[in-house]
Design a protein around this motif. Structure first.
Motif, PDB file in Angstrom:
ATOM      1  N   GLU A   1      37.154  39.607  45.413  1.00 59.04           N
ATOM      2  CA  GLU A   1      38.484  40.221  45.328  1.00 59.04           C
ATOM      3  C   GLU A   1      38.920  40.369  43.875  1.00 59.04           C
ATOM      4  O   GLU A   1      39.559  41.368  43.511  1.00 59.04           O
ATOM      5  N   GLU A   2      38.574  39.398  43.040  1.00 58.25           N
ATOM      6  CA  GLU A   2      38.929  39.496  41.625  1.00 58.25           C
ATOM      7  C   GLU A   2      38.180  40.659  40.971  1.00 58.25           C
ATOM      8  O   GLU A   2      38.742  41.396  40.166  1.00 58.25           O
ATOM      9  N   THR A   3      36.936  40.835  41.322  1.00 61.15           N
ATOM     10  CA  THR A   3      36.144  41.951  40.793  1.00 61.15           C
ATOM     11  C   THR A   3      36.722  43.286  41.237  1.00 61.15           C
ATOM     12  O   THR A   3      36.819  44.233  40.447  1.00 61.15           O
TER      13      THR A   3
ATOM     14  N   ARG B   1      39.816  43.887  42.006  1.00 59.73           N
ATOM     15  CA  ARG B   1      41.093  44.110  41.318  1.00 59.73           C
ATOM     16  C   ARG B   1      40.855  44.730  39.944  1.00 59.73           C
ATOM     17  O   ARG B   1      41.587  45.630  39.524  1.00 59.73           O
ATOM     18  N   VAL B   2      39.828  44.260  39.236  1.00 61.68           N
ATOM     19  CA  VAL B   2      39.503  44.814  37.921  1.00 61.68           C
ATOM     20  C   VAL B   2      39.117  46.286  38.060  1.00 61.68           C
ATOM     21  O   VAL B   2      39.575  47.144  37.282  1.00 61.68           O
TER      22      VAL B   2
ATOM     23  N   ARG C   1      32.443  35.744  39.575  1.00 60.86           N
ATOM     24  CA  ARG C   1      33.826  35.675  40.008  1.00 60.86           C
ATOM     25  C   ARG C   1      33.937  36.103  41.473  1.00 60.86           C
ATOM     26  O   ARG C   1      33.075  36.809  41.995  1.00 60.86           O
ATOM     27  N   PRO C   2      35.005  35.705  42.172  1.00 58.37           N
ATOM     28  CA  PRO C   2      35.184  36.105  43.574  1.00 58.37           C
ATOM     29  C   PRO C   2      35.228  37.633  43.708  1.00 58.37           C
ATOM     30  O   PRO C   2      35.658  38.339  42.795  1.00 58.37           O
TER      31      PRO C   2
END
Length: 345
Positions: free
Chosen positions: A321-323, A325-326, A318-319
């Protein structure tokens, strides 16, 4: 005679490793039509293997010349000094035609990139040496070895391995991180060297984390492996431990101590598909892993934030930034991304 000539013996002949008696036997066989057919088949196999290798690796100009020399030696028509005298000329039309094609391809490909080719000090002039694959941060690779074993090499990691396995064991060297799917061959144990620790298997799948300056970990997904340690004086000890599926050992080179732990098999095997499982890890430890996978630099404004512990499973497919955010949702921090620099507040 055809029944006594195997591909293994023909390979020895082409690599100039036959005894005088074997040379006479093979040279006589090559005068027969079936001998010419087998030779042509084997040269085709070697040509295909070498062309695939040249597509994967890079060399500088001097190495390219060395590479050409090796291949030209391979395609030379071998005439042993003690070859028997025959009554009729040898028909090598298809062989020479293939040799000509080979020479043209070598000349054309001699300057294309090959990163991993390097000569082995004990290799003969007819044999290709060890290969090397080194991934930069942010890049992974899948490598298939000569025995069919598959290695998923992680980011910022290096693998050294032979073009072909010879001898009683199959041995490679790893610096960094990789997941192994080893072809079963009880007669030839597979050995992974990682500094002063080696992992010995017969046929299994497992993961090794062996970055310099950090404790080494070995985790098994299937089968069984034996982890051994060398003290540089007495050689390798019989065993640090024997691991079965779902078990992991961490070897601390400073304390000279092994620590056992349980780990879900899905987490071990899932790493090759970018599944990153963390169990009670600090955010700094998580960040170190993400830096390699995403080729970024991650810094913390607060030491207390870096020492927060978290249990989480992430997908590095995954990108970034998505990581982040998690992670930020579970650990309650904010972050800023500036090119390849990540700052966590």
């Amino acid at each position: 005679m055809a029944n006594t000539i195997t591909k293994a013996l023909m390979n020895k002949y082409l690599d100039n490793r036959c005894t005088a008696e074997e040379k006479l036997l093979v040279a006589a066989f090559m005068q027969q039509p079936e001998g010419q057919q087998l030779l042509d088949e084997m040269l085709t196999e070697r040509l295909t293997a070498d062309m695939l290798l040249m597509e994967q690796i890079r060399v500088d100009d001097q190495q390219a010349e060395d590479w050409k020399t090796v291949l030209r030696q391979r395609i030379a028509v071998i005439e042993p000094e003690q070859a028997p005298v025959v009554q009729r000329p040898v028909k090598r039309l298809s062989f020479l035609r293939r040799a000509a094609i080979w020479t043209i391809l070598v000349s054309a490909l001699g300057t294309i990139g090959v990163q991993q080719y390097r000569k082995h000090g004990k290799a003969t002039s007819m044999a290709l040496a060890n290969l090397e694959k080194q991934n930069p941060r942010g890049q992974r690779a899948v490598i298939t070895l000569a025995d069919g074993s598959v290695i998923h090499l992680g980011a910022d990691s290096k693998l050294e391995y032979p073009e072909a396995f010879n001898g009683p064991s199959r041995e490679i060297t790893l610096t960094g991180e990789a997941f192994f799917e080893i072809s079963e061959d009880p007669a030839h144990p597979f050995i992974v060297h990682t500094g002063n620790v080696q992992t010995r298997v017969l046929g299994t799948s497992f993961k090794i984390n062996a970055f310099k300056g950090t404790p080494l970990t070995v985790a098994v997904a299937t089968g069984k492996v034996q982890v051994e340690h060398s003290d540089n004086v007495n050689g390798y000890t019989p065993s640090v431990t024997v691991l079965t599926p779902g078990q992991q050992v961490t070897w601390d080179p400073v304390a000279q101590k092994a620590t056992m732990a349980e780990m879900p098999v899905a987490d071990i095997a899932g790493w090759k598909n970018a599944r990153l499982a963390f169990n009670n890890s600090t955010l700094r430890e998580v960040a170190d892993v993400l830096e390699r996978w995403y080729n970024v630099s991650i810094s913390f404004k607060q030491t207390t934030t870096a020492q927060k512990r978290i249990t989480v499973t992430l997908s590095a497919n995954r990108p970034l930034e998505e990581t982040l955010r998690v992670l930020s949702a579970g650990s309650r921090f904010t972050y800023k991304i500036n090119n390849r620099q990540v700052t966590i507040h």
